[in-house]
Design a protein around this motif. Structure first.
Motif, PDB file in Angstrom:
ATOM      1  N   GLY A  77     -12.433  -9.452  10.976  1.00 25.99           N
ATOM      2  CA  GLY A  77     -12.151  -8.056  10.639  1.00 25.99           C
ATOM      3  C   GLY A  77     -10.759  -7.609  11.061  1.00 25.99           C
ATOM      4  N   MET A  78      -9.953  -8.534  11.624  1.00 24.88           N
ATOM      5  CA  MET A  78      -8.587  -8.189  12.033  1.00 24.88           C
ATOM      6  C   MET A  78      -7.723  -7.941  10.800  1.00 24.88           C
ATOM      7  SD  MET A  78      -7.708 -10.497  15.373  1.00 24.88           S
ATOM      8  CE  MET A  78      -6.051  -9.913  15.237  1.00 24.88           C
ATOM      9  N   LYS A  79      -6.910  -6.873  10.883  1.00 21.12           N
ATOM     10  CA  LYS A  79      -6.053  -6.495   9.768  1.00 21.12           C
ATOM     11  C   LYS A  79      -4.596  -6.542  10.196  1.00 21.12           C
ATOM     12  CE  LYS A  79      -9.474  -3.297   7.905  1.00 21.12           C
ATOM     13  NZ  LYS A  79      -9.758  -1.922   7.511  1.00 21.12           N
ATOM     14  N   LYS A  80      -3.732  -6.911   9.243  1.00 20.72           N
ATOM     15  CA  LYS A  80      -2.298  -6.856   9.508  1.00 20.72           C
ATOM     16  C   LYS A  80      -1.566  -6.544   8.215  1.00 20.72           C
ATOM     17  CE  LYS A  80      -0.886 -11.675   9.036  1.00 20.72           C
ATOM     18  NZ  LYS A  80      -0.163 -12.761   9.676  1.00 20.72           N
ATOM     19  N   THR A  81      -0.457  -5.840   8.373  1.00 20.92           N
ATOM     20  CA  THR A  81       0.387  -5.505   7.239  1.00 20.92           C
ATOM     21  C   THR A  81       1.335  -6.666   6.988  1.00 20.92           C
ATOM     22  OG1 THR A  81       0.267  -3.157   7.767  1.00 20.92           O
ATOM     23  CG2 THR A  81       2.078  -3.856   6.351  1.00 20.92           C
ATOM     24  N   VAL A  82       1.448  -7.075   5.717  1.00 24.51           N
ATOM     25  CA  VAL A  82       2.325  -8.190   5.372  1.00 24.51           C
ATOM     26  C   VAL A  82       3.448  -7.784   4.425  1.00 24.51           C
ATOM     27  CG1 VAL A  82       0.569  -9.961   5.789  1.00 24.51           C
ATOM     28  CG2 VAL A  82       0.838  -8.998   3.486  1.00 24.51           C
ATOM     29  N   TYR A  83       3.365  -6.573   3.842  1.00 26.05           N
ATOM     30  CA  TYR A  83       4.349  -6.171   2.822  1.00 26.05           C
ATOM     31  C   TYR A  83       4.529  -4.669   2.844  1.00 26.05           C
ATOM     32  CZ  TYR A  83       6.405  -5.825  -1.909  1.00 26.05           C
ATOM     33  OH  TYR A  83       7.221  -5.579  -2.983  1.00 26.05           O
ATOM     34  N   SER A  84       5.790  -4.243   2.737  1.00 30.16           N
ATOM     35  CA  SER A  84       6.110  -2.824   2.656  1.00 30.16           C
ATOM     36  C   SER A  84       7.351  -2.672   1.787  1.00 30.16           C
ATOM     37  CB  SER A  84       6.375  -2.275   4.058  1.00 30.16           C
ATOM     38  OG  SER A  84       6.802  -0.935   3.997  1.00 30.16           O
ATOM     39  N   SER A  85       7.239  -1.859   0.730  1.00 29.13           N
ATOM     40  CA  SER A  85       8.359  -1.670  -0.185  1.00 29.13           C
ATOM     41  C   SER A  85       8.178  -0.384  -0.967  1.00 29.13           C
ATOM     42  CB  SER A  85       8.446  -2.848  -1.161  1.00 29.13           C
ATOM     43  OG  SER A  85       9.491  -2.660  -2.099  1.00 29.13           O
ATOM     44  N   ASN A  86       9.282   0.139  -1.470  1.00 25.81           N
ATOM     45  CA  ASN A  86       9.210   1.288  -2.365  1.00 25.81           C
ATOM     46  C   ASN A  86       8.545   0.890  -3.675  1.00 25.81           C
ATOM     47  OD1 ASN A  86      10.445   3.297  -0.778  1.00 25.81           O
ATOM     48  ND2 ASN A  86      12.458   2.479  -1.265  1.00 25.81           N
ATOM     49  N   HIS A  87       7.913   1.850  -4.299  1.00 23.59           N
ATOM     50  CA  HIS A  87       7.215   1.667  -5.564  1.00 23.59           C
ATOM     51  C   HIS A  87       8.184   1.311  -6.690  1.00 23.59           C
ATOM     52  CE1 HIS A  87       5.065   2.804  -9.220  1.00 23.59           C
ATOM     53  NE2 HIS A  87       6.015   3.674  -9.458  1.00 23.59           N
ATOM     54  N   LYS A  88       7.803   0.343  -7.490  1.00 23.88           N
ATOM     55  CA  LYS A  88       8.483   0.013  -8.740  1.00 23.88           C
ATOM     56  C   LYS A  88       7.454   0.198  -9.863  1.00 23.88           C
ATOM     57  CE  LYS A  88      11.863  -1.062  -6.155  1.00 23.88           C
ATOM     58  NZ  LYS A  88      12.434   0.128  -5.595  1.00 23.88           N
TER      59      LYS A  88
END
Length: 152
Positions: A77-88
């Motif tokens: 159940g561990m979560k991590k963020t792998v991607y962050s970017s402005n919307h295209k």
């Protein structure tokens, strides 16, 4: 006059401290009440992971939208963020293998591409590069990518 000088020195020091903190202690934006599930959860081929894409509006009427992709380990159940970017304009998620997530986030009409394949165990992408400089995230990934990196 002396109080004003001390105040200005403290103000300058505080501003520099804040800039340094934001530069070297970056962490991905939290998925709070502002985040809306956009895509997913999409289960990996072996069922070990689930990837979910969220969007977070920013800047009010003249602002934009940020995409955040979070991967959850099914067992723990561990979560991590792998991607962050402005919307295209064109966005999609697809598992290429049990550990590799393909992210398509592009606006071909404007020649803007934020597409990448990430190994969810070792890679992250953050458009501005702030995550790559962050001392808080350094030990949590092997490869960090940002806009302008040759990731093809």
């Amino acid at each position: 006059m002396k109080k004003r000088y001390i105040f200005l020195v403290l103000l300058a020091f505080s501003i520099l401290l804040l800039i340094g903190y934001n530069r070297f202690f970056y962490s991905f934006q939290n998925l709070n009440n502002n985040a809306t599930l956009f895509s997913g959860p999409l289960e990996s081929p072996d069922g070990e992971y689930k990837a979910s894409a969220y969007y977070i509006p920013y800047g009010g009427a003249a602002g934009g939208v940020m995409y955040i992709i979070e991967v959850e380990e099914t067992q723990s159940g561990m979560k991590k963020t792998v991607y962050s970017s402005n919307h295209k304009n064109d966005f999609s998620l697809e598992w290429r293998s049990p550990e590799v997530l393909k992210i398509k986030n592009e606006s071909p009409n404007y020649n803007e591409y934020r597409n990448i394949e990430l190994n969810v165990n070792s890679d992250i992408y953050e458009e501005s590069g702030a995550a790559c400089r962050s001392l808080l995230l350094k030990g949590k990934y092997t490869n960090c990518y940002k806009e302008g990196d040759d990731i093809s």
